[in-house]
Motif scaffolding. Structure first.
Motif, PDB file in Angstrom:
ATOM      1  N   ILE A  14      51.984 -75.317   6.790  1.00  0.00           N
ATOM      2  CA  ILE A  14      51.080 -75.854   7.803  1.00  0.00           C
ATOM      3  C   ILE A  14      51.177 -75.044   9.090  1.00  0.00           C
ATOM      4  O   ILE A  14      50.215 -74.913   9.818  1.00  0.00           O
ATOM      5  N   ILE A  18      48.566 -74.050  13.044  1.00  0.00           N
ATOM      6  CA  ILE A  18      48.702 -74.284  14.474  1.00  0.00           C
ATOM      7  C   ILE A  18      49.066 -72.951  15.095  1.00  0.00           C
ATOM      8  O   ILE A  18      50.065 -72.348  14.719  1.00  0.00           O
ATOM      9  N   CYS A 123      52.162 -82.925  22.741  1.00  0.00           N
ATOM     10  CA  CYS A 123      51.219 -83.934  22.259  1.00  0.00           C
ATOM     11  C   CYS A 123      49.927 -83.277  21.776  1.00  0.00           C
ATOM     12  O   CYS A 123      49.252 -83.791  20.899  1.00  0.00           O
ATOM     13  N   LEU A 124      49.591 -82.161  22.387  1.00  0.00           N
ATOM     14  CA  LEU A 124      48.351 -81.479  21.992  1.00  0.00           C
ATOM     15  C   LEU A 124      48.577 -80.606  20.768  1.00  0.00           C
ATOM     16  O   LEU A 124      47.665 -79.932  20.312  1.00  0.00           O
ATOM     17  N   GLY A 125      49.810 -80.585  20.269  1.00  0.00           N
ATOM     18  CA  GLY A 125      50.078 -79.874  19.028  1.00  0.00           C
ATOM     19  C   GLY A 125      50.921 -78.619  19.180  1.00  0.00           C
ATOM     20  O   GLY A 125      51.114 -77.899  18.203  1.00  0.00           O
ATOM     21  N   LEU A 127      53.845 -76.124  19.070  1.00  0.00           N
ATOM     22  CA  LEU A 127      55.129 -76.026  18.380  1.00  0.00           C
ATOM     23  C   LEU A 127      56.194 -75.640  19.401  1.00  0.00           C
ATOM     24  O   LEU A 127      55.874 -75.102  20.463  1.00  0.00           O
ATOM     25  N   PRO A 221      59.016 -85.149  22.840  1.00  0.00           N
ATOM     26  CA  PRO A 221      57.867 -85.352  23.717  1.00  0.00           C
ATOM     27  C   PRO A 221      57.971 -86.629  24.560  1.00  0.00           C
ATOM     28  O   PRO A 221      57.652 -86.607  25.740  1.00  0.00           O
TER      29      PRO A 221
ATOM     30  N   ASN B  55      54.694 -94.688  21.526  1.00  0.00           N
ATOM     31  CA  ASN B  55      55.423 -93.447  21.223  1.00  0.00           C
ATOM     32  C   ASN B  55      55.741 -93.302  19.738  1.00  0.00           C
ATOM     33  O   ASN B  55      55.695 -92.213  19.182  1.00  0.00           O
ATOM     34  N   LEU B  60      55.906 -89.439  18.905  1.00  0.00           N
ATOM     35  CA  LEU B  60      56.512 -88.797  20.069  1.00  0.00           C
ATOM     36  C   LEU B  60      57.993 -89.124  20.173  1.00  0.00           C
ATOM     37  O   LEU B  60      58.714 -88.531  20.951  1.00  0.00           O
ATOM     38  N   ASP B  61      58.430 -90.115  19.415  1.00  0.00           N
ATOM     39  CA  ASP B  61      59.823 -90.527  19.451  1.00  0.00           C
ATOM     40  C   ASP B  61      60.183 -91.061  18.065  1.00  0.00           C
ATOM     41  O   ASP B  61      59.300 -91.467  17.314  1.00  0.00           O
ATOM     42  N   LEU B  78      57.716 -85.980   7.685  1.00  0.00           N
ATOM     43  CA  LEU B  78      57.010 -84.759   8.067  1.00  0.00           C
ATOM     44  C   LEU B  78      57.955 -83.753   8.730  1.00  0.00           C
ATOM     45  O   LEU B  78      58.839 -84.144   9.477  1.00  0.00           O
ATOM     46  N   ALA B  80      58.678 -80.544  11.376  1.00  0.00           N
ATOM     47  CA  ALA B  80      58.273 -80.367  12.777  1.00  0.00           C
ATOM     48  C   ALA B  80      56.868 -79.799  12.874  1.00  0.00           C
ATOM     49  O   ALA B  80      56.060 -80.247  13.691  1.00  0.00           O
ATOM     50  N   SER B  81      56.554 -78.835  12.012  1.00  0.00           N
ATOM     51  CA  SER B  81      55.235 -78.219  12.144  1.00  0.00           C
ATOM     52  C   SER B  81      54.142 -79.128  11.593  1.00  0.00           C
ATOM     53  O   SER B  81      53.013 -79.120  12.081  1.00  0.00           O
ATOM     54  N   GLU B  82      54.481 -79.937  10.589  1.00  0.00           N
ATOM     55  CA  GLU B  82      53.492 -80.902  10.105  1.00  0.00           C
ATOM     56  C   GLU B  82      53.199 -81.958  11.164  1.00  0.00           C
ATOM     57  O   GLU B  82      52.060 -82.388  11.344  1.00  0.00           O
ATOM     58  N   ALA B  84      53.456 -81.416  14.362  1.00  0.00           N
ATOM     59  CA  ALA B  84      52.636 -80.750  15.377  1.00  0.00           C
ATOM     60  C   ALA B  84      51.180 -80.717  14.923  1.00  0.00           C
ATOM     61  O   ALA B  84      50.264 -80.946  15.707  1.00  0.00           O
ATOM     62  N   PHE B  85      50.989 -80.456  13.653  1.00  0.00           N
ATOM     63  CA  PHE B  85      49.643 -80.431  13.083  1.00  0.00           C
ATOM     64  C   PHE B  85      48.967 -81.795  13.246  1.00  0.00           C
ATOM     65  O   PHE B  85      47.814 -81.901  13.656  1.00  0.00           O
ATOM     66  N   LEU B  86      49.732 -82.822  12.952  1.00  0.00           N
ATOM     67  CA  LEU B  86      49.232 -84.195  13.078  1.00  0.00           C
ATOM     68  C   LEU B  86      48.826 -84.480  14.520  1.00  0.00           C
ATOM     69  O   LEU B  86      47.754 -85.015  14.790  1.00  0.00           O
ATOM     70  N   ARG B  87      49.690 -84.095  15.448  1.00  0.00           N
ATOM     71  CA  ARG B  87      49.398 -84.348  16.860  1.00  0.00           C
ATOM     72  C   ARG B  87      48.197 -83.540  17.330  1.00  0.00           C
ATOM     73  O   ARG B  87      47.435 -83.972  18.179  1.00  0.00           O
ATOM     74  N   CYS B  88      48.073 -82.356  16.765  1.00  0.00           N
ATOM     75  CA  CYS B  88      47.006 -81.469  17.215  1.00  0.00           C
ATOM     76  C   CYS B  88      45.648 -81.908  16.682  1.00  0.00           C
ATOM     77  O   CYS B  88      44.674 -81.967  17.420  1.00  0.00           O
ATOM     78  N   LYS B  90      44.908 -84.749  14.398  1.00  0.00           N
ATOM     79  CA  LYS B  90      44.583 -86.085  13.914  1.00  0.00           C
ATOM     80  C   LYS B  90      44.745 -87.192  14.944  1.00  0.00           C
ATOM     81  O   LYS B  90      44.246 -88.288  14.770  1.00  0.00           O
ATOM     82  N   TYR B  93      45.704 -88.126  22.445  1.00  0.00           N
ATOM     83  CA  TYR B  93      46.513 -88.954  23.340  1.00  0.00           C
ATOM     84  C   TYR B  93      45.869 -89.063  24.714  1.00  0.00           C
ATOM     85  O   TYR B  93      45.375 -88.077  25.257  1.00  0.00           O
ATOM     86  N   PHE B  95      46.871 -90.757  28.580  1.00  0.00           N
ATOM     87  CA  PHE B  95      48.011 -91.322  29.300  1.00  0.00           C
ATOM     88  C   PHE B  95      47.590 -91.990  30.596  1.00  0.00           C
ATOM     89  O   PHE B  95      46.539 -91.698  31.149  1.00  0.00           O
TER      90      PHE B  95
END
Lengths: 229, 246
Positions: A14, A18, A123-125, A127, A221, B55, B60-61, B78, B80-82, B84-88, B90, B93, B95
């Protein structure tokens, strides 16, 4: 409707999906440096002073040689500038160490100031490697800019200082253009030493930022977002 | 109507902190199922655990125990990169403090998640402008966050949250730093996006104005779900509840 996570759960690799292209990272770093110019100047000032001192030392060592030759010619007294040179190069090395510690300190500060921004980016993705990349790029750019400026100022001031003491510009410029610094038995031309100095400044700056950048990247985060400044 | 498709499920979700030697249960065995496309408000006083829940759902936590499933996938599994993919791609956010990147313009803020997602610069700029127009800020794309009002900053943040067409929008007190009128505008905008883009909106809040647009309201207190109400059941109360806090 397909599963939200079908591509996440199914495939590996994956990370390729990104991305932060270097050109974009460079653009972001440039914006960061120029928008926070005061902050960047403080970070760069440590390495600026360190390299300025190094340049001054190298140039004055060369200048001493010219001065010694002039004195010998005019007054018949033999001078030995070598010992002085060895001592002062050691001093320059110490000043670089101090400059490096200074960079660690100011990069830690600038990382702490930006915790929230780092949390947001994650949060925006982003790494972890993106965060590291951005901070190291910033440190490298600041290091090279700072030390180039430092080399210029350090060498310039030293030259002005010696011009008054020896035969004037002609002879001294020629000496500096041709003088070599003895390092480990090899003569390295002075101008090359200055280029090395600038590179060294960049490298030291990047090295000094490794720990701060790593610390920034590893922050969860939620914790990064909680911090208020 | 009988069977719902759940986009988020939590099971025994707990988060404990140790504060000064005592264990604080910020979240205590929370089981919550959120349907695809619904607008859910998580209501509760401050310190009730709603931000902690936010969170956890947003990845995020990490929970102390229990699991969060996003589309039946256990988030703890998941890499770490998966994640990140999810956050990016899917999750979007939003605040309370907007959290725009201060050195970037509105447009750059909106396009940043698209850059991470690998969009070309041209595509990202086009889409970014379109999103800014949708939130009513087409003219101000070149402004930095400090040159925008709170409401405008939150609009940029909303546009950014929608950058990669997420399935879920997570909002943590989105109206907390806004005045009454601007807050209402932001809520209306979120509801409009929820309806138009069929995106699931999960909002942690104690702003009662939010009840009006929510499909369901989850009341949380002391880390536990107190009750879950359907919109139709609270319609009657809304009239009485329209007072403004603070």
């Amino acid at each position: 409707m397909g599963s939200v996570l079908e591509d996440v759960a199914g495939k590996r690799g994956i990370e390729k999906q990104i991305v932060l292209p270097w050109s974009k990272a460079l653009q972001m770093t440039r914006e960061n440096i120029f928008v926070r110019l005061g902050r960047s100047a403080i970070t760069a000032s440590g390495i600026f002073l360190g390299i300025a001192f190094l340049a001054a030392v190298l140039f004055s060592a060369a200048g001493q040689r010219v001065a010694a030759a002039v004195i010998e010619r005019d007054f018949g007294q033999a001078q030995n500038p070598e010992e002085f040179q060895a001592r002062i190069i050691w001093l320059a090395a110490m000043s670089l160490v101090v400059a490096t510690v200074g960079i660690v300190n100011s990069m830690l500060m600038s990382v702490t100031e930006r915790y929230k921004e780092i949390g947001t980016m994650k949060c925006l993705g982003a790494l972890d490697t993106f965060i590291v990349r951005l901070f190291l790029l910033e440190a490298g750019l600041l290091g090279i800019l700072g030390s180039a400026l430092g080399a210029f100022v350090g060498a310039g001031i030293t030259m002005l200082f010696f011009v008054g003491r020896v035969d004037g510009w002609g002879g001294i410029l020629e000496t500096w253009a041709t003088t070599a610094v003895e390092i480990g038995g090899t003569g390295i031309p002075l101008w090359l030493c200055i280029i090395f100095g600038v590179m060294l400044g960049g490298i030291l700056s990047v090295l000094a930022s490794l720990y701060p950048a790593w610390r920034a990247a590893k922050m969860p985060p939620a914790a990064a977002l909680r911090s208020e400044f | 109507m009988s069977v719902y498709e759940y986009i988020v499920r939590t099971k025994d979700l707990s988060k404990f902190y140790t504060l000064g030697g005592t264990e604080v249960r910020a979240l205590d065995d929370v089981a919550l199922d959120i349907r695809r496309g619904e607008y859910v408000s998580i209501m509760g006083p401050s310190g009730s655990g709603k931000s902690t829940l936010f969170n956890m759902i947003g990845g995020l936590d990490k929970p102390t125990k229990g699991t969060v499933f996003i589309d039946e996938v256990d988030m703890a599994q998941l890499t770490a990169s998966e994640l990140a993919f999810l956050r990016c791609r899917k999750i979007g956010y939003i605040f309370q403090t907007f959290n725009l990147i201060p050195v970037m313009t509105a447009l750059e803020n909106v396009t940043l998640p698209m850059v991470f997602a690998g969009l070309t610069t041209d595509d990202a700029l086009d889409k970014g402008m379109q999103l800014l127009k949708t939130v009513g800020l087409g003219e101000r794309y070149d402004h930095k966050p400090t040159e925008l009002s709170g409401g405008q900053q939150q609009r940029v943040a909303i546009a950014r949250a929608f950058a990669n067409d997420p399935a879920i929008i997570l909002a943590d007190e989105p109206t907390g730093n806004l005045d009454l009128r601007t807050g209402k505008e932001i809520i209306t905008l979120l509801k409009q996006m929820n309806e138009e883009k069929k995106v699931t909106v999960i909002s942690a809040t104690h702003d009662l104005k939010m009840i009006d647009v929510s499909d369901r309201v989850v009341w949380i207190r002391d880390g536990k779900i107190e009750r879950i109400e359907d919109r139709k059941d609270i319609d009657l109360q809304v009239g009485q509840m329209e007072y403004e806090e603070e």
